[in-house]
Motif scaffolding. Structure first.
Motif, PDB file in Angstrom:
ATOM      1  N   ALA A   1       2.954   8.692  -0.519  1.00 54.56           N
ATOM      2  CA  ALA A   1       2.009   8.282  -1.413  1.00 54.56           C
ATOM      3  C   ALA A   1       1.664   6.898  -1.413  1.00 54.56           C
ATOM      4  CB  ALA A   1       2.917   8.446  -2.828  1.00 54.56           C
ATOM      5  N   GLY A   2       0.814   6.253  -2.269  1.00 54.89           N
ATOM      6  CA  GLY A   2       0.312   4.804  -2.064  1.00 54.89           C
ATOM      7  C   GLY A   2      -0.775   4.614  -2.588  1.00 54.89           C
ATOM      8  N   ASP A   3      -1.255   3.031  -2.633  1.00 57.73           N
ATOM      9  CA  ASP A   3      -2.523   2.652  -3.420  1.00 57.73           C
ATOM     10  C   ASP A   3      -3.399   2.489  -2.033  1.00 57.73           C
ATOM     11  OD1 ASP A   3      -4.437   1.603  -4.613  1.00 57.73           O
ATOM     12  OD2 ASP A   3      -3.357  -0.268  -4.820  1.00 57.73           O
ATOM     13  N   PHE A   4      -4.175   3.266  -1.794  1.00 50.85           N
ATOM     14  CA  PHE A   4      -4.981   3.507  -0.498  1.00 50.85           C
ATOM     15  C   PHE A   4      -6.490   2.731  -0.912  1.00 50.85           C
ATOM     16  CE2 PHE A   4      -2.012   6.428   0.497  1.00 50.85           C
ATOM     17  CZ  PHE A   4      -1.269   6.153   1.548  1.00 50.85           C
ATOM     18  N   THR A   5      -6.687   2.310  -2.044  1.00 48.50           N
ATOM     19  CA  THR A   5      -7.699   1.675  -2.624  1.00 48.50           C
ATOM     20  C   THR A   5      -7.519   0.190  -1.687  1.00 48.50           C
ATOM     21  OG1 THR A   5      -6.815   0.584  -4.318  1.00 48.50           O
ATOM     22  CG2 THR A   5      -7.830   2.716  -4.885  1.00 48.50           C
ATOM     23  N   LYS A   6      -6.412  -0.263  -1.309  1.00 50.26           N
ATOM     24  CA  LYS A   6      -6.269  -1.298  -0.501  1.00 50.26           C
ATOM     25  C   LYS A   6      -6.932  -1.294   0.811  1.00 50.26           C
ATOM     26  CE  LYS A   6      -1.988  -2.742  -2.940  1.00 50.26           C
ATOM     27  NZ  LYS A   6      -2.363  -4.071  -3.458  1.00 50.26           N
ATOM     28  N   MET A   7      -7.208   0.206   1.430  1.00 50.65           N
ATOM     29  CA  MET A   7      -7.598   0.520   2.692  1.00 50.65           C
ATOM     30  C   MET A   7      -9.137   1.049   2.449  1.00 50.65           C
ATOM     31  SD  MET A   7      -4.176   1.939   4.225  1.00 50.65           S
ATOM     32  CE  MET A   7      -4.688   2.963   5.424  1.00 50.65           C
ATOM     33  N   ASN A   8      -9.947   0.635   1.660  1.00 51.89           N
ATOM     34  CA  ASN A   8     -11.428   0.869   1.518  1.00 51.89           C
ATOM     35  C   ASN A   8     -11.458   2.111   0.806  1.00 51.89           C
ATOM     36  OD1 ASN A   8     -11.969  -1.651   2.480  1.00 51.89           O
ATOM     37  ND2 ASN A   8     -12.234  -0.897   4.538  1.00 51.89           N
ATOM     38  N   ILE A   9     -10.518   3.033   0.298  1.00 49.74           N
ATOM     39  CA  ILE A   9     -11.080   4.318  -0.161  1.00 49.74           C
ATOM     40  C   ILE A   9     -11.139   3.811  -1.773  1.00 49.74           C
ATOM     41  CG2 ILE A   9     -10.004   6.449  -0.762  1.00 49.74           C
ATOM     42  CD1 ILE A   9      -8.170   6.452   1.763  1.00 49.74           C
ATOM     43  N   PRO A  10     -12.149   4.456  -2.378  1.00 46.79           N
ATOM     44  CA  PRO A  10     -12.483   4.202  -3.872  1.00 46.79           C
ATOM     45  C   PRO A  10     -11.251   4.743  -4.514  1.00 46.79           C
ATOM     46  CG  PRO A  10     -14.548   4.755  -2.909  1.00 46.79           C
ATOM     47  CD  PRO A  10     -13.276   5.064  -1.832  1.00 46.79           C
TER      48      PRO A  10
ATOM     49  N   THR B   1       0.806  -1.370  -0.016  1.00 44.19           N
ATOM     50  CA  THR B   1       0.080  -0.160   0.008  1.00 44.19           C
ATOM     51  C   THR B   1       0.730   1.067  -0.059  1.00 44.19           C
ATOM     52  OG1 THR B   1      -1.835  -1.161   1.265  1.00 44.19           O
ATOM     53  CG2 THR B   1      -1.739   1.275   1.306  1.00 44.19           C
ATOM     54  N   LEU B   2       1.739   1.392   0.939  1.00 44.53           N
ATOM     55  CA  LEU B   2       2.639   2.476   1.117  1.00 44.53           C
ATOM     56  C   LEU B   2       3.729   2.336  -0.244  1.00 44.53           C
ATOM     57  CD1 LEU B   2       3.085   2.446   4.952  1.00 44.53           C
ATOM     58  CD2 LEU B   2       1.494   4.014   3.349  1.00 44.53           C
ATOM     59  N   GLN B   3       3.606   3.386  -0.651  1.00 45.13           N
ATOM     60  CA  GLN B   3       4.621   3.661  -2.132  1.00 45.13           C
ATOM     61  C   GLN B   3       5.833   4.726  -1.756  1.00 45.13           C
ATOM     62  OE1 GLN B   3       2.165   3.811  -5.352  1.00 45.13           O
ATOM     63  NE2 GLN B   3       1.290   1.956  -4.937  1.00 45.13           N
ATOM     64  N   GLY B   4       5.829   5.488  -0.743  1.00 42.85           N
ATOM     65  CA  GLY B   4       6.522   6.313  -0.299  1.00 42.85           C
ATOM     66  C   GLY B   4       6.229   6.923   1.072  1.00 42.85           C
TER      67      GLY B   4
ATOM     68  N   PRO C   1       6.530  14.454  -7.088  1.00 42.35           N
ATOM     69  CA  PRO C   1       5.816  13.719  -8.012  1.00 42.35           C
ATOM     70  C   PRO C   1       4.413  13.065  -7.161  1.00 42.35           C
ATOM     71  CG  PRO C   1       8.026  13.153  -8.270  1.00 42.35           C
ATOM     72  CD  PRO C   1       7.948  14.045  -7.104  1.00 42.35           C
ATOM     73  N   GLY C   2       3.361  13.365  -7.496  1.00 43.93           N
ATOM     74  CA  GLY C   2       2.077  12.812  -6.974  1.00 43.93           C
ATOM     75  C   GLY C   2       1.679  13.518  -5.942  1.00 43.93           C
ATOM     76  N   ALA C   3       2.099  15.044  -5.914  1.00 43.73           N
ATOM     77  CA  ALA C   3       1.539  15.941  -4.785  1.00 43.73           C
ATOM     78  C   ALA C   3       0.210  16.312  -5.269  1.00 43.73           C
ATOM     79  CB  ALA C   3       2.567  16.865  -4.528  1.00 43.73           C
ATOM     80  N   THR C   4      -0.465  16.641  -4.077  1.00 46.86           N
ATOM     81  CA  THR C   4      -1.603  17.385  -4.382  1.00 46.86           C
ATOM     82  C   THR C   4      -1.521  18.525  -5.095  1.00 46.86           C
ATOM     83  OG1 THR C   4      -2.539  16.379  -2.335  1.00 46.86           O
ATOM     84  CG2 THR C   4      -3.871  18.412  -3.450  1.00 46.86           C
TER      85      THR C   4
ATOM     86  N   TYR D   1       6.281  14.474  -1.046  1.00 44.19           N
ATOM     87  CA  TYR D   1       5.328  13.339  -1.130  1.00 44.19           C
ATOM     88  C   TYR D   1       5.651  12.202  -2.191  1.00 44.19           C
ATOM     89  CZ  TYR D   1       2.023  15.975   1.446  1.00 44.19           C
ATOM     90  OH  TYR D   1       1.254  16.890   2.494  1.00 44.19           O
ATOM     91  N   GLY D   2       6.962  12.429  -2.266  1.00 49.36           N
ATOM     92  CA  GLY D   2       7.257  11.375  -3.609  1.00 49.36           C
ATOM     93  C   GLY D   2       7.551  10.217  -3.296  1.00 49.36           C
ATOM     94  N   ALA D   3       7.001   9.164  -4.386  1.00 52.97           N
ATOM     95  CA  ALA D   3       7.131   7.994  -4.117  1.00 52.97           C
ATOM     96  C   ALA D   3       8.710   7.346  -4.380  1.00 52.97           C
ATOM     97  CB  ALA D   3       6.283   7.268  -5.484  1.00 52.97           C
ATOM     98  N   GLY D   4       8.643   6.141  -3.911  1.00 54.62           N
ATOM     99  CA  GLY D   4      10.019   5.339  -3.976  1.00 54.62           C
ATOM    100  C   GLY D   4      10.929   5.413  -2.925  1.00 54.62           C
ATOM    101  N   VAL D   5      10.809   6.770  -2.037  1.00 59.89           N
ATOM    102  CA  VAL D   5      11.694   6.894  -0.956  1.00 59.89           C
ATOM    103  C   VAL D   5      10.800   6.697   0.367  1.00 59.89           C
ATOM    104  CG1 VAL D   5      12.938   8.765   0.127  1.00 59.89           C
ATOM    105  CG2 VAL D   5      13.032   8.430  -2.379  1.00 59.89           C
ATOM    106  N   TYR D   6      11.639   6.085   1.503  1.00 58.51           N
ATOM    107  CA  TYR D   6      11.214   5.766   2.843  1.00 58.51           C
ATOM    108  C   TYR D   6      12.176   6.472   3.613  1.00 58.51           C
ATOM    109  CZ  TYR D   6       8.305   2.459   0.175  1.00 58.51           C
ATOM    110  OH  TYR D   6       7.418   1.961  -0.754  1.00 58.51           O
ATOM    111  N   GLU D   7      11.874   7.393   4.265  1.00 61.73           N
ATOM    112  CA  GLU D   7      12.760   8.315   5.137  1.00 61.73           C
ATOM    113  C   GLU D   7      12.453   8.828   6.395  1.00 61.73           C
ATOM    114  OE1 GLU D   7      14.499  11.396   2.756  1.00 61.73           O
ATOM    115  OE2 GLU D   7      12.527  12.391   2.399  1.00 61.73           O
TER     116      GLU D   7
END
Length: 446
Positions: A273-282, A255-258, A438-441, A360-366
């Motif tokens: 960032a992430g794919d929060f459809t895995k947490m019930n968000i459409p 789910t968590l992509q950054g 990338p992927g920021a609001t 909010y960038g994906a691919g980094v966990y810091e």
């Protein structure tokens, strides 16, 4: 000390609040913690008439548990918070005294909006004398002054003494146990820290660092308990956590992509960032805000509690805000005199990037140390209000430094030690804010 001439507007505002706001939304036996230091609690020094009311480090003992009933605030079952001899004068100290019916010295009015406790009809608030945070400081009444942190008292609980439900109308539970279930309705969330007790202004993330217990890998987010938009489910949202064993749901792997964790002297925040459809968000849901207050003072979710140990073991965050959508999230939890401003939640349609400008960038966990932000909506001496045209740009993201990284974040058990061969922290050079990620609001358009 504040001159009485300065608090007239604040006192009139308090008196104008409706009767329904006379008690906190939280129920049962409550701690009363000052905004200036919520490791301290309002404390009756003894269980006898005339015992002084003081500030003391929170332990959750009986002399720190207060019940709001019929305009009174009681401890030990029959001792009321009392103005000594009823002296209507700034600086009069508080005591406890056996409760008696219609005793004007024992009548109090709690505002759930500004978290002040007012001596009913007197225009005087419970006040920490000169903001002295030392144990044993005598508590007094003083003319109510709007936004004085010495007069702000939040209510709550120790994490070791959580009720089943903390508010009326709550859909879930706060006493969540130590299991994990994807159908759990736990409404107690956590943001943990790798090195409890560290001075947030002098933090070395490479000292005694434990990857498995870092904040970047040990936190919870609020999300729907069943498939539905954030706006439709915010009152019932439940905790989804990266650690199993909190009695909550776990964030599904992948789910968590950054994830970008930043701690400052005044707050902790996590963005990413992430794919929060895995947490019930459409898919396609632009999301919404969860916070500790909500439109009616109960919060979104109703009864939601947030704890951490960045600034003290098991510390309750009384001011926090979270935005989450199908692809992005941000959460900030604040302490101290500016906590209401730094975790303001009146900008509920502005989204992550405007409220909490960050990476909010994906691919980094810091995990990083950062400078405190400028409060959202504040521009010099002016405050912008949602809906007023034109819409100002968000503040720039504050600088951060001393970052450590991980390759990814997935579900792991609580209290796992760093084992031989486990991933070690990677120190980074100072990071400076950039205008977008990338992927920021998208920045709001005026």
């Amino acid at each position: 000390m504040i001159s009485p001439s300065l608090w007239s507007v604040g006192s009139l505002a308090v008196l104008a609040v409706t009767v329904s706001a006379q008690t906190p939304e939280f129920i049962g036996e409550l701690l009363l913690q000052p905004q200036i230091n919520n490791q301290k609690c309002l404390t009756a020094s003894a269980n006898n008439d005339g015992a002084a009311v003081i500030l003391q480090t929170c332990t959750g003992s009986a002399n720190q548990k207060w019940t709001f009933t019929g305009g009174t605030i009681t401890a030990f079952g029959n001792k009321c918070l009392d103005v000594t001899k009823g002296v209507d004068q700034d600086g009069t100290k508080l005591q406890v005294w056996t409760c008696s019916a219609n005793n004007a010295n024992q009548q109090w009015y709690y505002s759930k909006w500004d978290n002040t406790v007012t001596w009913t009809g007197k225009g005087k608030c419970i006040d920490v004398a000169e903001g002295n945070q030392a144990d044993g400081t005598l508590i007094q009444v003083w003319g109510c002054y709007n936004k004085s942190p010495n007069q702000v008292w939040s209510t709550g609980y120790l994490p070791s003494a959580l009720p089943n439900k903390s508010q009326n109308g709550q859909s879930g539970t706060n006493s969540c146990g130590t299991g994990s279930s994807q159908s759990a309705n736990c409404q107690t969330a956590w943001i943990k820290l790798s090195s409890p007790g560290s001075d947030p202004q002098e933090i070395s993330l490479t000292d005694e660092y434990n990857v498995s217990d870092s904040s970047a890998s040990d936190f919870c987010l609020w999300a729907p308990p069943y498939p539905g938009t954030v706006g439709d489910t915010e009152r019932e949202a439940v905790a989804w956590c990266t650690k199993s064993g909190r009695g909550a749901r776990t964030i599904p792997d992948g789910t968590l992509q950054g994830v970008h964790f930043v701690r400052t002297s005044e707050y902790v925040q996590i963005t990413g960032a992430g794919d929060f459809t895995k947490m019930n968000i459409p898919a396609g849901d632009s999301g919404g805000e969860m916070d500790n207050r909500g439109a009616d003072g109960k919060g979104n979710p109703i009864g939601g509690l947030l704890y951490g140990n960045t600034f003290g073991a098991g510390l309750q965050y009384h001011e926090w805000t979270e935005f989450i959508s199908d692809r992005e999230f941000c959460i900030r939890a604040c302490i101290g005199p500016r906590s209401k401003q730094l975790c303001n939640h009146i900008y509920d349609i502005m989204g992550c990037w405007w409220n909490i400008p960050a990476n909010y960038g994906a691919g980094v966990y810091e995990e990083c140390v950062g400078d405190p932000a400028t409060p959202m909506g504040v521009y010099g001496t002016s405050t912008w209000f949602q809906g007023v045209s034109p819409t100002p740009s968000p503040h720039p993201a504050p600088a951060s430094s001393s970052c450590t990284t991980m390759s990814t974040i997935g579900v792991t058990p609580l209290r796992r030690s760093l084992q031989v061969g486990a991933e070690a922290p990677v120190p980074l050079q100072r990071r400076y804010p950039v205008p977008s990620f990338p992927g920021a609001t998208p920045m709001p358009i005026a």
